[in-house]
Write an enzyme that holds these catalytic residues in place. Structure first.
Site, PDB file in Angstrom:
ATOM      1  N   VAL A 178      -9.531   1.468   9.464  1.00 41.95           N
ATOM      2  CA  VAL A 178      -9.189   2.698   9.461  1.00 41.95           C
ATOM      3  C   VAL A 178      -9.900   3.603  10.468  1.00 41.95           C
ATOM      4  CG1 VAL A 178     -10.369   3.202   7.481  1.00 41.95           C
ATOM      5  CG2 VAL A 178      -8.460   4.591   7.729  1.00 41.95           C
ATOM      6  N   HIS A 225     -15.652   1.711   7.239  1.00 39.70           N
ATOM      7  CA  HIS A 225     -15.081   1.233   6.068  1.00 39.70           C
ATOM      8  C   HIS A 225     -14.835  -0.178   6.405  1.00 39.70           C
ATOM      9  CE1 HIS A 225     -12.249   0.098   2.810  1.00 39.70           C
ATOM     10  NE2 HIS A 225     -11.434  -0.096   3.638  1.00 39.70           N
ATOM     11  N   VAL A 236       0.864  -1.379  -0.158  1.00 39.83           N
ATOM     12  CA  VAL A 236      -0.104   0.065   0.080  1.00 39.83           C
ATOM     13  C   VAL A 236       0.672   1.318   0.070  1.00 39.83           C
ATOM     14  CG1 VAL A 236      -1.773   1.319   1.349  1.00 39.83           C
ATOM     15  CG2 VAL A 236      -1.974  -1.034   1.007  1.00 39.83           C
TER      16      VAL A 236
END
Length: 324
Positions: free
Chosen positions: A125, A178, A16
């Site tokens: 997150v 999320h 990422v």
């Protein structure tokens, strides 16, 4: 002539972090990019590799490996460090390890004199963003998670394929966690300014087969479909990080679905969750409060209840009975 150097650090140089760095370098979003990782050799290797892109880009970005001590004058620290969910896990199941990583990392970053903006992609997150906010002591407007920005993009992509229009002509969001409890705000999704629900009503014969609940399920699960096939996701979230970073430096006042700490908005406080927000050079300028339907408001409440249950596992608030 005094020149301000746009300086960014990425903490975590795995797939990422390196994908975000690649997007940032190719788009020329900052002048200097620092790569930080517990594996210092990995950070050096990524920095070298990225520096070899510059001859083929439109602007120069200096890339090099760094340590926490070097972050005092950085504008934005992007955090991607953390474990991906294992098969059978959700993002929430990675919270324990992720929280401990932040407890070690954030004091070291703050000790450098850092006083910029945190941009966080580490899962889960919403809770990790809240944790970083508490650990850092920074204003809530300068601790931002990627939230449901990627989920909203996935939703637009699915709808664009159904309607045969560019996803950038579709406007709307998913909100809340999320993760599995997020929901699509169907009452505010438009295509070229026209409400999507109105389009469905007018084109029943052609689009009557569309199942809104199934679309949301597809949005929730597509990340795990990618994980199952290639190990983890990184291009989408990497580009989302670059997009948000660019909006910060350009002072765009763009509205993006982000993890934001709420203080009364939507009737919620002391929680970080996915909501549309106006992003500027100073961080979150304002949270956009959509007029949700009663059903959407209830889904938002339930999603936040899920987050609060997991927040309690790392010492925030009390565990409450979750109804999903």
């Amino acid at each position: 002539m005094e020149k301000h150097i746009r300086k960014v650090a990425i903490i975590g140089t795995g797939l990422v972090g390196s994908s975000a760095a690649y997007s940032i370098v190719n788009q020329g979003i900052c002048d200097e990019l620092l790569m930080v990782d517990i594996n210092k050799e990995r950070a050096i290797g990524e920095s070298l590799d990225l520096s070899h892109c510059i001859d083929f880009t439109s602007s120069r970005t200096t890339v090099h490996a760094a340590t926490y001590k070097d972050l005092g004058d950085v504008d934005v620290v992007i955090i991607t460090a953390g474990p991906p969910p294992k098969p059978g896990q959700t993002r929430l199941d990675t919270l324990g390890i992720g929280a401990k990583i932040m407890e070690d990392m954030i004091p070291k970053i703050m000790a450098s004199g850092f006083n910029g903006i945190f941009l966080i992609a580490s899962n889960p997150v919403d809770i990790i963003t809240y944790h970083v906010w508490k650990l850092s002591g920074l204003p809530r407007t300068r601790v931002i998670g990627t939230g449901t920005s990627l989920d909203s993009s996935r939703l637009k992509t699915i709808l664009s394929n159904m309607l045969n229009v560019d996803p950038r002509s579709i406007y709307g969001y998913t909100m809340g966690e999320h993760g599995d409890s997020q929901f699509a705000v169907w009452s505010h999704i438009t295509v070229g300014g026209k409400p999507f629900l109105q389009i469905l009503e007018e084109r029943k014969e052609e689009l009557g087969h569309i199942d809104l609940d199934q679309i949301v399920e597809d949005v929730k699960k597509v990340g795990f479909e990618i994980l199952k096939r290639k190990g983890t996701t990184y291009y989408g979230i990497g580009n989302a990080l670059a997009f948000i970073l660019k909006s910060i430096f350009n002072d765009d006042h763009k509205i993006i679905a982000l993890s934001c700490v709420l203080d009364g908005e939507y009737g919620e406080s002391d929680i970080c969750t996915g909501v549309p927000a106006i992003i500027t050079r100073e961080g979150i300028k304002d949270i956009v409060e959509l007029r949700l339907t009663e059903e959407e408001q209830e889904k938002f409440r339930k999603s936040n209840a899920v987050l609060r249950d997991y927040m309690a596992s790392i010492g925030y608030g009390q565990k409450i009975a979750t109804v999903v």
